[in-house]
Design a protein around this motif. Structure first.
Motif, PDB file in Angstrom:
ATOM      1  N   UNK A  73      22.371  71.929  36.177  1.00  0.00           N
ATOM      2  CA  UNK A  73      21.048  72.504  36.364  1.00  0.00           C
ATOM      3  C   UNK A  73      20.939  73.942  35.898  1.00  0.00           C
ATOM      4  N   UNK A  74      21.865  74.785  36.309  1.00  0.00           N
ATOM      5  CA  UNK A  74      21.774  76.197  35.910  1.00  0.00           C
ATOM      6  C   UNK A  74      21.818  76.366  34.397  1.00  0.00           C
ATOM      7  N   UNK A  75      22.669  75.589  33.758  1.00  0.00           N
ATOM      8  CA  UNK A  75      22.762  75.691  32.305  1.00  0.00           C
ATOM      9  C   UNK A  75      21.423  75.323  31.664  1.00  0.00           C
ATOM     10  N   UNK A  76      20.851  74.229  32.125  1.00  0.00           N
ATOM     11  CA  UNK A  76      19.570  73.800  31.568  1.00  0.00           C
ATOM     12  C   UNK A  76      18.502  74.861  31.789  1.00  0.00           C
ATOM     13  N   UNK A  77      18.465  75.386  32.983  1.00  0.00           N
ATOM     14  CA  UNK A  77      17.458  76.397  33.293  1.00  0.00           C
ATOM     15  C   UNK A  77      17.632  77.613  32.389  1.00  0.00           C
ATOM     16  N   UNK A  78      18.879  78.009  32.207  1.00  0.00           N
ATOM     17  CA  UNK A  78      19.144  79.188  31.382  1.00  0.00           C
ATOM     18  C   UNK A  78      18.677  78.947  29.946  1.00  0.00           C
ATOM     19  N   UNK A  79      18.911  77.750  29.452  1.00  0.00           N
ATOM     20  CA  UNK A  79      18.487  77.440  28.083  1.00  0.00           C
ATOM     21  C   UNK A  79      16.960  77.505  27.967  1.00  0.00           C
ATOM     22  N   UNK A  80      16.302  76.941  28.975  1.00  0.00           N
ATOM     23  CA  UNK A  80      14.843  76.906  28.922  1.00  0.00           C
ATOM     24  C   UNK A  80      14.247  78.305  29.048  1.00  0.00           C
ATOM     25  N   UNK A  81      15.031  79.203  29.625  1.00  0.00           N
ATOM     26  CA  UNK A  81      14.529  80.566  29.812  1.00  0.00           C
ATOM     27  C   UNK A  81      14.703  81.422  28.557  1.00  0.00           C
ATOM     28  N   UNK A  82      15.352  80.885  27.555  1.00  0.00           N
ATOM     29  CA  UNK A  82      15.511  81.636  26.307  1.00  0.00           C
ATOM     30  C   UNK A  82      14.135  81.967  25.768  1.00  0.00           C
ATOM     31  N   UNK A  83      13.988  83.162  25.213  1.00  0.00           N
ATOM     32  CA  UNK A  83      12.663  83.386  24.644  1.00  0.00           C
ATOM     33  C   UNK A  83      12.698  83.410  23.137  1.00  0.00           C
TER      34      UNK A  83
END
Lengths: 268, 268
Positions: free
Chosen positions: A24-34
DNA sequence: CGTTCTTTTGACGAGAGTCAAGACTGGTGG
DNA sequence: CCACCAGTCTTGACTCTCGTCAAAAGAACG
């Protein structure tokens, strides 16, 4: 998670998940890329040879290619990047581009800063491995291109490329009647295969006459998958698309006595 | 840190250090890897196509190649691995080999368990990046091979390969009179370049007649580096050998407003 | 000192490149 | 709505690089 998703990077996450197990954290971090989205016309450069790159380029829609160029003006495409793929993830670790990146058709891209990707790789080992794995798949594809260009004559060569594209676009195995969009011109196809546009044209006609493919507009259809695979000597394993089976580390512990090394096997 | 070093992996550490900045702990961890050395005869398989690999193979001395094979029995070499290089570091993230690995000459290798390399990559982000970068360089080399095979005729094609090998063996730029050991046969050279052994032979003679190379035994000499580079259209930047300058992350912080995207540049 | 692999050469054929011209397409503007 | 235009695609005739087949000479190895 279609390409129409409000966050186009969701598609990138899906792609990585297909080959690597992400939490989950990895996915969230990826989605937070701008990332910054842009539209690009056909035949426009995105990255020049030797340029110092600061962003990785994700393909939202359209088609992008990596080019090697020669003095004569001749160009050789060394890789193509379909919608949903990261075109130059490797630039994170090698910022100086050794090939040019150019759109083959009208394309939408999202540019993600290296710095952010690097941070992610350093904070989340799983992501570092996933990025590396993604690069490695690109390497396997490049290797197959070498086999294709160096070892096959025109007809099986184009057949092989079409098999690969069908699988890559659909993210899985091919089947009868499968079709895929091919946004490149015959000239581009020539640059991919190391042939001339004229000979590509003759070969496409042959493929079509033999009923191996149908093409028109910007779509290629493969009526009989197995027959084309046979002609192309294609095997999709190198694409690492095995359904949706994510890679998982071997469950076994570190065996102190590894199995007999392969050296013993007969040569040739 | 020569190849004669008691710990052959010291050489691997040096290689990584050439492109990535490694700290003391990282170096120590690498040197603590426990690899199993073995001797291999020429033309023996090390890894078979489709085999599940559990070890990465480091080349201590000799020459190794990755092969793609076709039904006809024809083989295409997609990469070669010189002494001091890790042949299949990528297998750590993709354990199923999509190409065969085979010794071209009598060779000494050290096999390092994936599990240990994976642990290192997970404990030391800098190592994960270094491994990824190393793979990415291999990718850049593969891309150049595609350009070479797809775009150049026999003479410049072999010339380019020789330029690459000279640089890779010496870990730096070429110069007049430089020579390097080439342990492959002309048949192997044919498999690397996508030519036939007969035509390789004729082309070698041409190169030799024109004074571009001298060869004999298992050594190739390049009397006039610039002339060969000219013929081959060679540029060594893709090898990332820039002296010993290690890669360093850009000192600047994350700029919130990146420079204008390359999209604006003229096409073609 | 023979056996096997490699290198070297020649003659011939075929696949792919080159040159050139015409047909077709999609996009643009009058 | 039609005419134009640039970029594609298609085709034919000719050329040339490179592959194929074959055989002999040379090196490497036991």
């Amino acid at each position: 998670m279609s390409l129409a998703d409000p966050n186009p990077l969701a598609c990138f996450v899906e792609r990585l998940s297909g080959r690597s197990r992400l939490g989950g954290p990895e996915r969230a971090a990826l989605l937070a890329l701008n990332g910054r989205a842009s539209q690009i016309d056909a035949n426009r450069d995105i990255v020049l040879e030797r340029e110092k790159v600061r962003h990785a380029t994700f393909v939202v829609s359209g088609l992008i290619a990596s080019f090697g160029q020669m003095r004569s003006g001749q160009r050789q495409i060394v890789a193509i990047h379909l919608a949903g793929e990261m075109a130059n993830l490797h630039s994170v670790v090698i910022p100086e581009a050794s090939e040019a990146l150019q759109a083959l058709s009208a394309t939408t891209i999202v540019q993600v800063p290296h710095a952010e990707l690097r941070d992610l790789a350093e904070c989340y080992p799983a992501l570092a491995m996933a990025f590396w794995r993604e690069s490695a798949v690109r390497n396997a594809i490049a290797a197959q291109w070498i086999v294709n260009i160096g070892g096959r004559s025109a007809l099986p060569r184009i057949a092989h490329l079409y098999c690969e594209l069908a699988c890559r676009e659909h993210g899985g195995r091919g089947k009868d009647g499968i079709s895929f969009s091919f946004l490149a011109t015959q000239m581009h196809l020539a640059d991919m295969t190391g042939l001339t546009a004229v000979h590509v044209n003759r070969t496409l006609r042959q493929l079509s006459d033999q009923g191996l493919i149908r093409y028109g507009g910007r779509v290629v259809t493969i009526p009989d998958w197995n027959r084309l695979v046979e002609v192309a000597e294609f095997s999709s394993t190198y694409l690492q698309l095995s359904g949706t089976a994510p890679y998982s580390a071997p469950a076994a512990g570190r065996e102190p006595t590894p199995p007999a090394p392969a050296i013993m096997r007969a040569a040739h």
